[in-house]
Design a protein around this motif. Sequence first.
Motif, PDB file in Angstrom:
ATOM      1  N   ASN A  62     -27.801  37.955   1.281  1.00  0.00           N
ATOM      2  CA  ASN A  62     -28.779  39.020   1.107  1.00  0.00           C
ATOM      3  C   ASN A  62     -28.136  40.276   0.525  1.00  0.00           C
ATOM      4  O   ASN A  62     -27.460  41.021   1.215  1.00  0.00           O
ATOM      5  N   GLY A  63     -28.364  40.477  -0.774  1.00  0.00           N
ATOM      6  CA  GLY A  63     -27.852  41.651  -1.457  1.00  0.00           C
ATOM      7  C   GLY A  63     -26.763  41.326  -2.451  1.00  0.00           C
ATOM      8  O   GLY A  63     -25.646  40.958  -2.070  1.00  0.00           O
ATOM      9  N   ASP A  83     -27.689  29.270  -5.038  1.00  0.00           N
ATOM     10  CA  ASP A  83     -29.019  29.706  -5.465  1.00  0.00           C
ATOM     11  C   ASP A  83     -29.039  29.843  -6.986  1.00  0.00           C
ATOM     12  O   ASP A  83     -28.019  30.200  -7.595  1.00  0.00           O
ATOM     13  N   ALA A  84     -30.189  29.580  -7.589  1.00  0.00           N
ATOM     14  CA  ALA A  84     -30.339  29.828  -9.026  1.00  0.00           C
ATOM     15  C   ALA A  84     -30.276  31.326  -9.266  1.00  0.00           C
ATOM     16  O   ALA A  84     -30.880  32.112  -8.520  1.00  0.00           O
ATOM     17  N   ASN A  85     -29.543  31.761 -10.307  1.00  0.00           N
ATOM     18  CA  ASN A  85     -29.473  33.201 -10.536  1.00  0.00           C
ATOM     19  C   ASN A  85     -30.811  33.733 -11.047  1.00  0.00           C
ATOM     20  O   ASN A  85     -31.714  32.971 -11.407  1.00  0.00           O
ATOM     21  N   SER A  86     -30.948  35.037 -11.065  1.00  0.00           N
ATOM     22  CA  SER A  86     -32.253  35.641 -11.356  1.00  0.00           C
ATOM     23  C   SER A  86     -32.725  35.339 -12.768  1.00  0.00           C
ATOM     24  O   SER A  86     -33.936  35.250 -13.020  1.00  0.00           O
ATOM     25  N   ASP A  87     -31.808  35.157 -13.712  1.00  0.00           N
ATOM     26  CA  ASP A  87     -32.211  34.799 -15.073  1.00  0.00           C
ATOM     27  C   ASP A  87     -32.800  33.396 -15.126  1.00  0.00           C
ATOM     28  O   ASP A  87     -33.776  33.140 -15.845  1.00  0.00           O
ATOM     29  N   ILE A  88     -32.193  32.465 -14.381  1.00  0.00           N
ATOM     30  CA  ILE A  88     -32.717  31.102 -14.324  1.00  0.00           C
ATOM     31  C   ILE A  88     -34.128  31.113 -13.751  1.00  0.00           C
ATOM     32  O   ILE A  88     -35.047  30.459 -14.264  1.00  0.00           O
ATOM     33  N   LYS A  89     -34.307  31.872 -12.681  1.00  0.00           N
ATOM     34  CA  LYS A  89     -35.629  31.936 -12.062  1.00  0.00           C
ATOM     35  C   LYS A  89     -36.644  32.615 -12.970  1.00  0.00           C
ATOM     36  O   LYS A  89     -37.803  32.173 -13.072  1.00  0.00           O
ATOM     37  N   ASN A  93     -21.945  31.627  -1.697  1.00  0.00           N
ATOM     38  CA  ASN A  93     -23.090  32.511  -1.903  1.00  0.00           C
ATOM     39  C   ASN A  93     -24.367  31.671  -1.887  1.00  0.00           C
ATOM     40  O   ASN A  93     -24.553  30.820  -2.743  1.00  0.00           O
ATOM     41  N   TYR A  94     -25.248  31.916  -0.907  1.00  0.00           N
ATOM     42  CA  TYR A  94     -26.451  31.098  -0.803  1.00  0.00           C
ATOM     43  C   TYR A  94     -27.720  31.816  -1.272  1.00  0.00           C
ATOM     44  O   TYR A  94     -28.787  31.201  -1.310  1.00  0.00           O
ATOM     45  N   ALA A  95     -27.623  33.103  -1.665  1.00  0.00           N
ATOM     46  CA  ALA A  95     -28.884  33.770  -2.033  1.00  0.00           C
ATOM     47  C   ALA A  95     -28.742  35.006  -2.906  1.00  0.00           C
ATOM     48  O   ALA A  95     -29.759  35.562  -3.312  1.00  0.00           O
ATOM     49  N   ALA A  96     -27.555  35.477  -3.199  1.00  0.00           N
ATOM     50  CA  ALA A  96     -27.388  36.677  -4.026  1.00  0.00           C
ATOM     51  C   ALA A  96     -27.368  36.248  -5.489  1.00  0.00           C
ATOM     52  O   ALA A  96     -26.490  35.504  -5.909  1.00  0.00           O
ATOM     53  N   VAL A  97     -28.358  36.724  -6.283  1.00  0.00           N
ATOM     54  CA  VAL A  97     -28.630  36.060  -7.563  1.00  0.00           C
ATOM     55  C   VAL A  97     -28.392  36.926  -8.805  1.00  0.00           C
ATOM     56  O   VAL A  97     -28.866  36.596  -9.887  1.00  0.00           O
TER      57      VAL A  97
END
Length: 411
Positions: A99-100, A148-154, A127-131
């Motif tokens: 987270n973060g 986790d998929a990074n924010s660009d992937i999402k 790292n399970y959630a920082a994207v």
Amino acid sequence: MRKFMIAAAFALPMLGGAAMAQETLKIGYIDPLSGGGASVGEVGLKTFQFLADELNAKGGIQGKKVEIVPLDNKTNPQESLIQAQKAIDAGVRFLTQGNGSSVAGALSDFVTKYNERNPGKEVLYFNYAAVDPALTNAKCSFWHFRWDANSDIKMEALTNYMKSTPSIKNVYLINQDYSFGEAVRTAAKSMLAAKRPDIKIVGDELHPLLKITDFAPYIAKIKASGADTVVTGNWGQDFALLLKAAADAGLKVNWYTYYAGGTGGPTAIKQANLNHQVFQVNEGIPNEDNAPAQQFEKALRAKYDFSLFYPRAVNEMRMLAAAADKAKSTDPVKVALVLEGMEFDVFNSGKGVMRKDDHQFFQPIYISSLGERTEKEPFDEEKTGWGWKLVAKIDTPATTLPTTCKMERPN
């Protein structure tokens, strides 16, 4: 002889304690357990503890009992480094956090420098959630692995879906003011411009992270803008309170989100009566027709009374066990070398792979909406009666984006 026997009597318990310590594989969980992020941090902690129990029931990892060590970082980068050092001093050689992205960046840098100074005592950071995309691009590290998929992937997946939705005309962006929020807004603007140049960005707002208690002024701006769609990366209380303010103001627009399923999110969506108007992009949903995943979901809900928000945590822990088995060791360097390029059957279904070039995990991506359920959707969320419905599934090859990572590997 008598002195020797007394000394031996004192030594035996100490030796026994050392042997027991060696039989435990400790994983330091560094996330908020107090403050504004505590609700999501507690869910993450219990999820990891549940996964540790699952592994321990099967004999642990390489015969070692898995223990999750909770460390409260208050969503603060500096506090995270203090907790990381505390964990290492206690013998922890695997750290996990989610987270973060500001915290993630600090931890990745800390672990990289620590390992350079302490050869033979290396630590891995999972790292399970920082994207933030930078973590597996410009700021990539051999010692950091992201599940986790990074924010660009999402955002690539979200905007591919949005481009085929002609009703979207006016979009408002609202995000948290730190590296992840910046990444979401930047990607949303560039990808929408490329895929749907007719869409207007009618608002672009950043707000302090986990400090806003009343989002009414922000909702008023969204209403005044004429937006028909909101895109947000908000998580934790920043999403739940945002939707609560939307409900209070009677704002009825579609929402495209990263973390609507987090604690309090589904309740806020139901209260706003946004029936299948809130979409989420992530790596799995409870209502996918997959028997092993649904059995896990039932067991988790029976114990903790919340849903699995982190399928990626399942992948992380199971892949750690598989990598240790293949390496025949829990040594962090040996585990890391096995994880590189590792293919794995992911929790929900399909194939995933940990790319060697940047340690970014690629997996199927799901887009779902929350609302009234059918017979095909057995699970509701937060006792609202509403559940997640599959809208689109993107297979692993279509989620792969290039990387700029220039990774330095240990000798």
